[in-house]
Design a protein around this motif. Structure first.
Motif, PDB file in Angstrom:
ATOM      1  N   ALA A  28      -2.948 -25.889 -13.873  1.00 59.00           N
ATOM      2  CA  ALA A  28      -1.816 -25.664 -12.975  1.00 59.00           C
ATOM      3  C   ALA A  28      -1.693 -26.734 -11.912  1.00 59.00           C
ATOM      4  O   ALA A  28      -0.903 -26.583 -10.970  1.00 59.00           O
ATOM      5  CB  ALA A  28      -1.954 -24.298 -12.301  1.00 59.00           C
ATOM      6  N   VAL A  29      -2.455 -27.830 -12.038  1.00 60.98           N
ATOM      7  CA  VAL A  29      -2.400 -28.870 -11.014  1.00 60.98           C
ATOM      8  C   VAL A  29      -2.076 -30.219 -11.631  1.00 60.98           C
ATOM      9  O   VAL A  29      -2.345 -30.473 -12.805  1.00 60.98           O
ATOM     10  CB  VAL A  29      -3.722 -28.967 -10.218  1.00 60.98           C
ATOM     11  CG1 VAL A  29      -4.017 -27.667  -9.497  1.00 60.98           C
ATOM     12  CG2 VAL A  29      -4.879 -29.353 -11.114  1.00 60.98           C
ATOM     13  N   HIS A  35      -4.168 -39.789  -5.464  1.00 61.39           N
ATOM     14  CA  HIS A  35      -5.148 -38.726  -5.738  1.00 61.39           C
ATOM     15  C   HIS A  35      -4.824 -37.417  -5.013  1.00 61.39           C
ATOM     16  O   HIS A  35      -5.700 -36.565  -4.854  1.00 61.39           O
ATOM     17  CB  HIS A  35      -6.569 -39.183  -5.374  1.00 61.39           C
ATOM     18  CG  HIS A  35      -6.961 -40.494  -5.988  1.00 61.39           C
ATOM     19  ND1 HIS A  35      -7.180 -40.634  -7.346  1.00 61.39           N
ATOM     20  CD2 HIS A  35      -7.142 -41.717  -5.433  1.00 61.39           C
ATOM     21  CE1 HIS A  35      -7.492 -41.896  -7.604  1.00 61.39           C
ATOM     22  NE2 HIS A  35      -7.464 -42.576  -6.472  1.00 61.39           N
ATOM     23  N   LYS A  36      -3.579 -37.278  -4.588  1.00 62.06           N
ATOM     24  CA  LYS A  36      -3.161 -36.029  -3.969  1.00 62.06           C
ATOM     25  C   LYS A  36      -2.907 -34.991  -5.057  1.00 62.06           C
ATOM     26  O   LYS A  36      -2.336 -35.287  -6.102  1.00 62.06           O
ATOM     27  CB  LYS A  36      -1.889 -36.233  -3.137  1.00 62.06           C
ATOM     28  CG  LYS A  36      -1.418 -34.973  -2.421  1.00 62.06           C
ATOM     29  CD  LYS A  36      -0.220 -35.241  -1.530  1.00 62.06           C
ATOM     30  CE  LYS A  36       0.258 -33.969  -0.844  1.00 62.06           C
ATOM     31  NZ  LYS A  36       1.398 -34.225   0.072  1.00 62.06           N
ATOM     32  N   GLN A  37      -3.331 -33.769  -4.795  1.00 65.13           N
ATOM     33  CA  GLN A  37      -3.182 -32.681  -5.761  1.00 65.13           C
ATOM     34  C   GLN A  37      -1.964 -31.827  -5.430  1.00 65.13           C
ATOM     35  O   GLN A  37      -1.690 -31.527  -4.265  1.00 65.13           O
ATOM     36  CB  GLN A  37      -4.436 -31.804  -5.749  1.00 65.13           C
ATOM     37  CG  GLN A  37      -4.317 -30.554  -6.630  1.00 65.13           C
ATOM     38  CD  GLN A  37      -5.569 -29.722  -6.601  1.00 65.13           C
ATOM     39  OE1 GLN A  37      -6.596 -30.096  -7.179  1.00 65.13           O
ATOM     40  NE2 GLN A  37      -5.525 -28.568  -5.926  1.00 65.13           N
ATOM     41  N   TYR A  38      -1.240 -31.452  -6.481  1.00 66.10           N
ATOM     42  CA  TYR A  38      -0.086 -30.569  -6.341  1.00 66.10           C
ATOM     43  C   TYR A  38      -0.261 -29.368  -7.267  1.00 66.10           C
ATOM     44  O   TYR A  38      -0.641 -29.528  -8.436  1.00 66.10           O
ATOM     45  CB  TYR A  38       1.217 -31.280  -6.721  1.00 66.10           C
ATOM     46  CG  TYR A  38       1.505 -32.517  -5.909  1.00 66.10           C
ATOM     47  CD1 TYR A  38       2.367 -32.463  -4.810  1.00 66.10           C
ATOM     48  CD2 TYR A  38       0.935 -33.741  -6.239  1.00 66.10           C
ATOM     49  CE1 TYR A  38       2.642 -33.606  -4.065  1.00 66.10           C
ATOM     50  CE2 TYR A  38       1.199 -34.885  -5.497  1.00 66.10           C
ATOM     51  CZ  TYR A  38       2.053 -34.809  -4.414  1.00 66.10           C
ATOM     52  OH  TYR A  38       2.325 -35.935  -3.681  1.00 66.10           O
ATOM     53  N   GLY A 375       1.940 -30.062  -1.116  1.00 65.14           N
ATOM     54  CA  GLY A 375       1.206 -29.913  -2.366  1.00 65.14           C
ATOM     55  C   GLY A 375       1.675 -28.825  -3.297  1.00 65.14           C
ATOM     56  O   GLY A 375       0.874 -28.280  -4.071  1.00 65.14           O
ATOM     57  N   LEU A 376       2.974 -28.515  -3.286  1.00 67.20           N
ATOM     58  CA  LEU A 376       3.524 -27.530  -4.221  1.00 67.20           C
ATOM     59  C   LEU A 376       4.792 -28.089  -4.854  1.00 67.20           C
ATOM     60  O   LEU A 376       5.720 -28.498  -4.151  1.00 67.20           O
ATOM     61  CB  LEU A 376       3.853 -26.214  -3.511  1.00 67.20           C
ATOM     62  CG  LEU A 376       4.531 -25.142  -4.368  1.00 67.20           C
ATOM     63  CD1 LEU A 376       3.581 -24.624  -5.456  1.00 67.20           C
ATOM     64  CD2 LEU A 376       5.036 -23.981  -3.507  1.00 67.20           C
ATOM     65  N   ILE A 377       4.852 -28.094  -6.171  1.00 63.57           N
ATOM     66  CA  ILE A 377       6.039 -28.534  -6.901  1.00 63.57           C
ATOM     67  C   ILE A 377       6.818 -27.293  -7.307  1.00 63.57           C
ATOM     68  O   ILE A 377       6.342 -26.459  -8.081  1.00 63.57           O
ATOM     69  CB  ILE A 377       5.658 -29.349  -8.147  1.00 63.57           C
ATOM     70  CG1 ILE A 377       4.867 -30.596  -7.756  1.00 63.57           C
ATOM     71  CG2 ILE A 377       6.904 -29.750  -8.933  1.00 63.57           C
ATOM     72  CD1 ILE A 377       4.336 -31.380  -8.941  1.00 63.57           C
ATOM     73  N   ILE A 378       8.025 -27.170  -6.778  1.00 63.49           N
ATOM     74  CA  ILE A 378       8.874 -26.019  -7.075  1.00 63.49           C
ATOM     75  C   ILE A 378      10.324 -26.466  -6.959  1.00 63.49           C
ATOM     76  O   ILE A 378      10.665 -27.282  -6.095  1.00 63.49           O
ATOM     77  CB  ILE A 378       8.548 -24.842  -6.121  1.00 63.49           C
ATOM     78  CG1 ILE A 378       9.224 -23.546  -6.591  1.00 63.49           C
ATOM     79  CG2 ILE A 378       8.879 -25.174  -4.671  1.00 63.49           C
ATOM     80  CD1 ILE A 378       8.691 -22.303  -5.874  1.00 63.49           C
ATOM     81  N   PHE A 408       4.246 -22.134  -0.024  1.00 61.61           N
ATOM     82  CA  PHE A 408       5.669 -21.794   0.009  1.00 61.61           C
ATOM     83  C   PHE A 408       6.026 -21.074   1.301  1.00 61.61           C
ATOM     84  O   PHE A 408       7.003 -21.427   1.982  1.00 61.61           O
ATOM     85  CB  PHE A 408       6.020 -20.928  -1.203  1.00 61.61           C
ATOM     86  CG  PHE A 408       7.411 -20.364  -1.183  1.00 61.61           C
ATOM     87  CD1 PHE A 408       8.507 -21.173  -1.396  1.00 61.61           C
ATOM     88  CD2 PHE A 408       7.618 -19.019  -0.920  1.00 61.61           C
ATOM     89  CE1 PHE A 408       9.795 -20.662  -1.364  1.00 61.61           C
ATOM     90  CE2 PHE A 408       8.898 -18.493  -0.890  1.00 61.61           C
ATOM     91  CZ  PHE A 408       9.990 -19.311  -1.111  1.00 61.61           C
ATOM     92  N   GLU A 409       5.237 -20.079   1.671  1.00 58.17           N
ATOM     93  CA  GLU A 409       5.532 -19.321   2.885  1.00 58.17           C
ATOM     94  C   GLU A 409       5.404 -20.199   4.131  1.00 58.17           C
ATOM     95  O   GLU A 409       6.225 -20.112   5.057  1.00 58.17           O
ATOM     96  CB  GLU A 409       4.606 -18.120   2.996  1.00 58.17           C
ATOM     97  CG  GLU A 409       4.938 -17.208   4.161  1.00 58.17           C
ATOM     98  CD  GLU A 409       4.171 -15.910   4.158  1.00 58.17           C
ATOM     99  OE1 GLU A 409       4.609 -14.965   4.834  1.00 58.17           O
ATOM    100  OE2 GLU A 409       3.125 -15.832   3.467  1.00 58.17           O
TER     101      GLU A 409
END
Length: 421
Positions: A28-29, A35-38, A375-378, A408-409
């Motif tokens: 899921a990443v 090297h940044k994680q999403y 760090g969230l892909i949406i 997200f929140e």
């Protein structure tokens, strides 16, 4: 990113919303060049239901390649194809008492839609197709005729309006209006001006159209109407099939048996191009080679698709896992919606496809951009772009699901604070 900006066509989309260069992905990443994680709540727009580089599928794929298995085979019979057909029949069709023939179309979902509407017109001798407001079925001209979004239809409107009738999807109009009853009326009344169509095509949950969920009672009514008027029913399960709603097919809870089903996206299990049209045997009226294509049998995808079914769909354990995560996701999103009523109009979904409807597109875009920076892909969806769509991998670990929701929140809170400043 500089090479992309300089040389890739203006048509590029997702790289504008997520302007970094990605290098590797696992589960899921996904990681970028810094090297940044999403955490990935986009999942290939629904093409990665089992995550990135699923290790079970990767091992089978590498073994197949290592032994010089057939890669390109047109529609020749190959070991990989025959194995997939056997596994799909044994674990997907037979337990559900579905007696479909399989047509391997070109590798895109839109080609499967093209095949379905072409076959419907051949079988019935009619030309008109009924489709629904906010529906999305692809970008080739035949499929685009059935797609409602004006952005995608721009410049081709005069060509696309032939042989297509749009009617309201469930909930499109306020109040007690029932579009199924409306459909039955215009098909029954010779004064309606609507010709009996070859087929109706619909998504049981409109993904790109805004995560609009049709209740099972409405779907059942539609099925009865199509049978009453001798119309074929095509269910487009390209985005919400392959387990996205909890069951393998999105229409299972409704207990309906469509005449044709289109599958693609996560069918291969590994993000490899593969599409499949399921056809009731009695309407398989194709002549040999009548709908063909050079890449109508991706053998690498057959390998991973079979493994996906063996790994996740031999029993109902995975279904229960998805439904458990779904209940958690929707419970938390509903609480977020309650806490931020000033900018969130609605929360809805089924399985692991969910939507947060914002008051406007600018707010939705600001939230997704802020989430990405953390760090969230949406992504956003809907005809007005004001809906944030959740499509995490179905096998996402609880920790990543929790962390993604927290990002997200936090993004919502940051955007609201910025507006107050």
């Amino acid at each position: 990113m500089e090479q992309v900006r300089k040389h890739e066509s203006n048509v590029r989309g997702y790289s504008r919303s997520f302007p970094v260069t990605f290098t590797s992905a696992n589960g899921a990443v996904i990681h970028d060049t810094d090297h940044k994680q999403y955490i990935d709540f986009l999942a290939g727009a629904g093409a990665l239901n089992y995550g990135h580089n699923n290790p079970f599928f990767k091992m089978k794929l590498m073994d197949y390649i290592d032994k010089n298995g057939v890669t390109h085979g047109l529609d020749l019979s190959t070991e990989a194809k025959e194995h997939f057909i056997q596994i799909f029949n044994k674990y997907i069709l037979e337990p559900r008492e579905l007696k479909y023939k399989m047509q391997f179309t070109g590798p895109t979902g839109t080609n499967t839609v093209e095949a379905a509407i072409k076959l419907a017109q051949i079988v019935t001798g009619r030309t008109n197709i009924i489709t629904f407001t906010n529906g999305y079925h692809g970008h080739s001209k035949g499929a685009l005729r059935l797609t409602a979004n004006a952005h995608y239809r721009k410049g081709l409107e005069n060509e696309l309006n032939q042989f297509t009738t749009f009617i309201p999807y469930f909930g499109f109009l306020d109040g007690d209006f029932d579009s199924a009853d409306y459909l039955d009326k215009i098909l029954s009344d010779s004064g309606s001006g609507t010709d009996i169509p070859a087929a109706i095509i619909l998504e049981t949950i409109q993904g790109e159209g805004g995560v609009n969920v049709a209740p099972k009672e409405w779907l059942q009514k539609l099925r009865k109407i199509t049978e009453k008027h001798d119309i074929l029913m095509i269910v487009d399960d390209i985005q919400v099939g392959c387990g996205r709603t909890g069951n393998f097919f999105s229409f299972e809870d409704a207990g309906i048996y469509p005449d044709m089903v289109t599958l693609s996206k996560s069918l291969s299990g590994y993000g490899l191009p593969m599409s499949l049209l399921l056809i009731k045997p009695e309407i398989d009226d194709w002549k040999p080679g009548q709908h063909t294509g050079t890449f109508r049998g991706n053998n690498l995808a057959f390998v991973t698709a079979a493994e996906a079914i063996i790994k996740y769909w031999k029993d109902d354990e995975f279904t229960q896992e998805i439904k458990g995560k779904s209940a958690k996701l929707l419970r938390i999103l509903n609480q977020i919606g309650e806490d931020h009523k000033d900018i969130i109009k609605d929360v809805r979904g089924k399985g692991l496809i969910a939507a947060v409807e914002c008051t406007d597109a600018e707010t939705a875009s600001s939230i997704t951009a802020e989430a990405f920076s953390n760090g969230l892909i949406i992504e956003t969806c809907g005809s007005d772009g004001n809906i944030i769509k959740f499509l995490p991998p179905l096998n996402i670990h609880e920790n990543y699901l929790n962390e993604g929701i927290k990002i997200f929140e936090k993004a919502i809170e940051t955007i609201k604070q910025a507006e107050l400043a």
